[in-house]
Structure formats: structure tokens, C-alpha cells
Write a protein that holds these residues in place. Structure first.
Motif, PDB file in Angstrom:
ATOM      1  N   TRP A  40      15.607  -5.310  -6.078  1.00 52.12           N
ATOM      2  CA  TRP A  40      16.376  -3.965  -5.856  1.00 52.12           C
ATOM      3  C   TRP A  40      16.156  -3.179  -6.778  1.00 52.12           C
ATOM      4  N   ASP A  42      16.030   0.903  -9.322  1.00 48.99           N
ATOM      5  CA  ASP A  42      15.147   2.031  -9.760  1.00 48.99           C
ATOM      6  C   ASP A  42      14.453   1.499 -11.089  1.00 48.99           C
ATOM      7  N   LYS A  47      13.967  -5.078 -13.226  1.00 54.12           N
ATOM      8  CA  LYS A  47      13.698  -5.749 -12.011  1.00 54.12           C
ATOM      9  C   LYS A  47      12.846  -6.569 -12.722  1.00 54.12           C
ATOM     10  N   THR A  68       2.789  -3.994 -11.234  1.00 57.62           N
ATOM     11  CA  THR A  68       2.379  -2.511 -10.276  1.00 57.62           C
ATOM     12  C   THR A  68       0.756  -2.061  -9.841  1.00 57.62           C
ATOM     13  N   ASP A  86       4.953  -6.622  -6.247  1.00 56.78           N
ATOM     14  CA  ASP A  86       5.012  -4.800  -6.964  1.00 56.78           C
ATOM     15  C   ASP A  86       4.533  -3.826  -5.375  1.00 56.78           C
ATOM     16  N   TYR A  88       5.282  -1.135  -4.609  1.00 57.77           N
ATOM     17  CA  TYR A  88       5.481   0.622  -5.313  1.00 57.77           C
ATOM     18  C   TYR A  88       4.823   1.290  -4.532  1.00 57.77           C
ATOM     19  N   ARG A  89       3.401   0.395  -4.413  1.00 55.25           N
ATOM     20  CA  ARG A  89       2.873   1.382  -3.732  1.00 55.25           C
ATOM     21  C   ARG A  89       2.238   1.064  -2.454  1.00 55.25           C
ATOM     22  N   GLU A 113       9.657  -6.887  -6.080  1.00 53.47           N
ATOM     23  CA  GLU A 113       9.957  -5.481  -5.945  1.00 53.47           C
ATOM     24  C   GLU A 113       9.405  -4.086  -5.642  1.00 53.47           C
ATOM     25  N   TRP A 114      10.440  -3.383  -5.279  1.00 49.84           N
ATOM     26  CA  TRP A 114      10.328  -2.501  -3.863  1.00 49.84           C
ATOM     27  C   TRP A 114      10.608  -3.089  -2.683  1.00 49.84           C
ATOM     28  N   ARG A 117       9.769  -1.123   0.746  1.00 50.70           N
ATOM     29  CA  ARG A 117       8.693  -0.800   1.388  1.00 50.70           C
ATOM     30  C   ARG A 117       7.816  -2.639   2.410  1.00 50.70           C
TER      31      ARG A 117
END
Length: 158
Positions: A40, A42, A47, A68, A86, A88-89, A113-114, A117
Motif C-alpha cells: 500500500w 502513494d 512499493k 505497471t 500492479d 493501478y489500471r 501494488e495498489w 483495487r
């Protein structure tokens, strides 16, 4: 980080990349197949640097790019398969099926990561590591173990 059960958090200052690597190197031998390590924090909090050092500690010598764009990077390590996600998306939990999230967890260790989600698909039994970056640029990590992680973290000191 979501509310839940677990150990009292362990907090570590990460003043530089070698300290982040030392934390990852100390945690790597504690991980085993079926583990989820949720990273976790920003952007820029550490990370990916942690994930790279974790994989290096398990014997990965090839380049360790950020996942990513690929969403997941699988590795064969000395400790078995590790998948670095990851998310994120990711826009919907159903997308996790397309990238093999559950299968990777069944087969080995996953670094995520992230993790928020992943929604309800994030395992309850996991190690949460919250990376923080304060206004002066100082990084830190807070570890909270769930499931059998509290026992594994007993006495942990990188």
C-alpha cells in the motif's frame, strides 16, 4: 488500508533505498506459497523498490521492471513462483481473472501494488505493508500481519 484483524503494526523508518532493500531481504525468507503481500502507498513511496529487493533476495537476477503496463510479471525464484502485480489500471475485480490473480496465489507468492483495487478478492490472510512518504521526503513502512503472519513476524527485526 482496510480495517481488519492482525498484529499491532510494526513500523520501520526507510531513510534510503538500502534500508528498503534490507526490509525486503529480511521478509523474503518468511514468505511461502499461498502468501499475498499487499503493498500500500502513494506513488513514489517505495512499493516497487521493495518488490525488486524482495525478488532479488529470492534469487532473481534478471531485470525486474515495474508491472505497471503489463499488470503482472511472473518470476521463478529460489522460493518458488512469485507474481508481481500492479493493479493501478484495474477498474473491476473481474479483470483479475484475465491476469491470473487467483491462479498465481494458488501457485506461489504474490506481491500486489495498489491492492485496494482487488476489492473483495484480496485475501484476508496476508501481510499488509503500508509505505509512507512524509512532507520532508522521509519514507517509512508499517507492517500488519493477518492469518498466520503475526506468528511469523514475532520478533521480526530487519
Amino acid at each position: 488500508m482496510p480495517a481488519g484483524f492482525g498484529t499491532l503494526p510494526l513500523h520501520f523508518a526507510l531513510p534510503d533505498l538500502p534500508r528498503t532493500a534490507a526490509l525486503a531481504t529480511a521478509l523474503a525468507p518468511l514468505a511461502r506459497a499461498g502468501d499475498c503481500i499487499a503493498l500500500w502507498g502513494d506513488l513514489g513511496a517505495g512499493k516497487t523498490a521493495f518488490a525488486r529487493a524482495f525478488l532479488r533476495a529470492l534469487g532473481v537476477v534478471e531485470d525486474v521492471p515495474s508491472p505497471t503496463f503489463a499488470l503482472v510479471q511472473p518470476y521463478d525464484t529460489d522460493g518458488g513462483p512469485v507474481a508481481h502485480f500492479d493493479l493501478y489500471r484495474i477498474e473491476a475485480e473481474a479483470e483479475l481473472d484475465e491476469i491470473g490473480f487467483d491462479a498465481a496465489l494458488d501457485d506461489g507468492i504474490i506481491l500486489v501494488e495498489w491492492p485496494g483495487r482487488a476489492g473483495r478478492r484480496l485475501p484476508d490472510d496476508r501481510l499488509d505493508i503500508v509505505f509512507s512518504l512524509d512532507s520532508s521526503g522521509q519514507r517509512a513502512a508499517t507492517l500488519t500481519g493477518h492469518g498466520d503472519w503475526p506468528a511469523r513476524l514475532d520478533g521480526f527485526a530487519p
